[in-house]
Write a protein that holds these residues in place. Structure first.
Motif, mmCIF file in Angstrom:
data_model
loop_
_atom_site.group_PDB
_atom_site.id
_atom_site.type_symbol
_atom_site.label_atom_id
_atom_site.label_comp_id
_atom_site.label_asym_id
_atom_site.label_seq_id
_atom_site.Cartn_x
_atom_site.Cartn_y
_atom_site.Cartn_z
ATOM 1 N N SER A 36 37.059 -57.233 -58.665
ATOM 2 C CA SER A 36 37.855 -56.956 -58.377
ATOM 3 C C SER A 36 38.198 -55.480 -58.257
ATOM 4 C CB SER A 36 38.942 -57.390 -59.327
ATOM 5 O OG SER A 36 40.749 -56.297 -59.259
ATOM 6 N N THR A 77 40.249 -52.542 -57.781
ATOM 7 C CA THR A 77 40.900 -52.767 -58.081
ATOM 8 C C THR A 77 41.006 -52.245 -59.042
ATOM 9 O OG1 THR A 77 41.816 -53.294 -56.153
ATOM 10 C CG2 THR A 77 43.580 -52.551 -57.625
ATOM 11 N N TYR A 126 48.273 -58.732 -60.089
ATOM 12 C CA TYR A 126 47.012 -58.471 -59.121
ATOM 13 C C TYR A 126 46.869 -59.414 -58.173
ATOM 14 C CZ TYR A 126 46.020 -54.817 -62.197
ATOM 15 O OH TYR A 126 46.144 -53.208 -63.007
ATOM 16 N N ASP A 134 48.145 -60.448 -55.478
ATOM 17 C CA ASP A 134 47.980 -60.583 -54.183
ATOM 18 C C ASP A 134 46.205 -60.221 -53.578
ATOM 19 O OD1 ASP A 134 49.696 -62.423 -53.841
ATOM 20 O OD2 ASP A 134 51.384 -60.514 -53.739
ATOM 21 N N ASN A 135 45.990 -59.763 -54.427
ATOM 22 C CA ASN A 135 44.489 -58.694 -54.444
ATOM 23 C C ASN A 135 43.223 -60.016 -53.935
ATOM 24 O OD1 ASN A 135 45.231 -56.783 -55.906
ATOM 25 N ND2 ASN A 135 43.209 -56.265 -57.048
ATOM 26 N N GLN A 136 43.102 -59.229 -52.689
ATOM 27 C CA GLN A 136 42.088 -60.312 -51.868
ATOM 28 C C GLN A 136 41.156 -60.760 -52.745
ATOM 29 O OE1 GLN A 136 39.870 -58.695 -48.528
ATOM 30 N NE2 GLN A 136 39.480 -60.182 -48.128
ATOM 31 N N SER A 137 40.109 -60.174 -53.383
ATOM 32 C CA SER A 137 38.852 -61.175 -54.066
ATOM 33 C C SER A 137 39.238 -61.555 -55.221
ATOM 34 C CB SER A 137 38.248 -59.615 -54.754
ATOM 35 O OG SER A 137 39.230 -59.218 -55.852
ATOM 36 N N VAL A 138 40.248 -61.049 -55.796
ATOM 37 C CA VAL A 138 40.786 -62.418 -56.516
ATOM 38 C C VAL A 138 41.038 -63.619 -56.531
ATOM 39 C CG1 VAL A 138 43.209 -62.710 -58.477
ATOM 40 C CG2 VAL A 138 42.003 -60.633 -58.185
#
Length: 168
Positions: free
Chosen positions: A74, A76, A98, A100-104
């Motif tokens: 992440s 971000t 967080y 909806d963060n792609q990496s998460v």
């Protein structure tokens, strides 16, 4: 209270081992110490290079060949922690901003912590740890202990880097 005393004693024991001048030994001690405290699955020390960008220098929980590729983590959260120059702990990602963060999502992470490595003069990098395990010690209850750890880690790594420059 008993658990907090045990945790603090564990931290003090780790501090004793952070006074090394060899850079590789220093980063290993830092990451191993943090893993002891948190039960994390992966961890990275990222340093700021001469172009002011972050580079993963050291890791635990990632096979060596994967370090050649783009590691999903992440960024971000890392950027936010560095901007604030303060520790960032997200102990329940599913209930956080967080989620909806792609990496998460790709990594199915449950908890993440970023600790900026700040000396009195500059920011030298960041420690990033995460886990996909529900049971871990990455939580806000220990923020003061993790902050103290981050301060000592920054001093340890900065001293090792300075020593390395002196040897050249």
């Amino acid at each position: 209270l008993k658990y907090r005393i045990e945790y603090t004693n564990k931290l003090l024991s780790i501090f004793k081992h952070l006074s090394v001048l060899d850079r590789q030994k220093a980063v290993n001690k830092v990451l191993q110490g943090l893993f002891e405290l948190t039960d994390a699955r992966r961890g990275f020390i990222m340093t700021i290079n001469e172009y002011d960008s972050l580079q993963i220098r050291y890791s635990i929980g990632i096979p060596e060949q994967e370090l050649e590729d783009e590691i999903p983590l992440s960024r971000t959260l890392i950027k936010e922690a560095l901007k604030k120059q303060d520790i960032l702990i997200v102990s329940n990602i599913a209930a956080s901003k967080y989620k909806d963060n792609q990496s998460v999502g790709e990594l199915k992470l449950t908890s993440v912590m970023c600790i900026p490595l700040v000396t009195s003069e500059k920011t030298i990098g960041v420690i990033y740890i995460d886990t996909d395990c529900e049971k871990n010690n990455i939580n806000e209850l220990w923020v003061d202990i993790y902050s103290a750890f981050g301060s000592q880690a920054a001093i340890c790594l900065d001293n090792a880097l300075l020593y390395e420059k002196l040897k050249r």
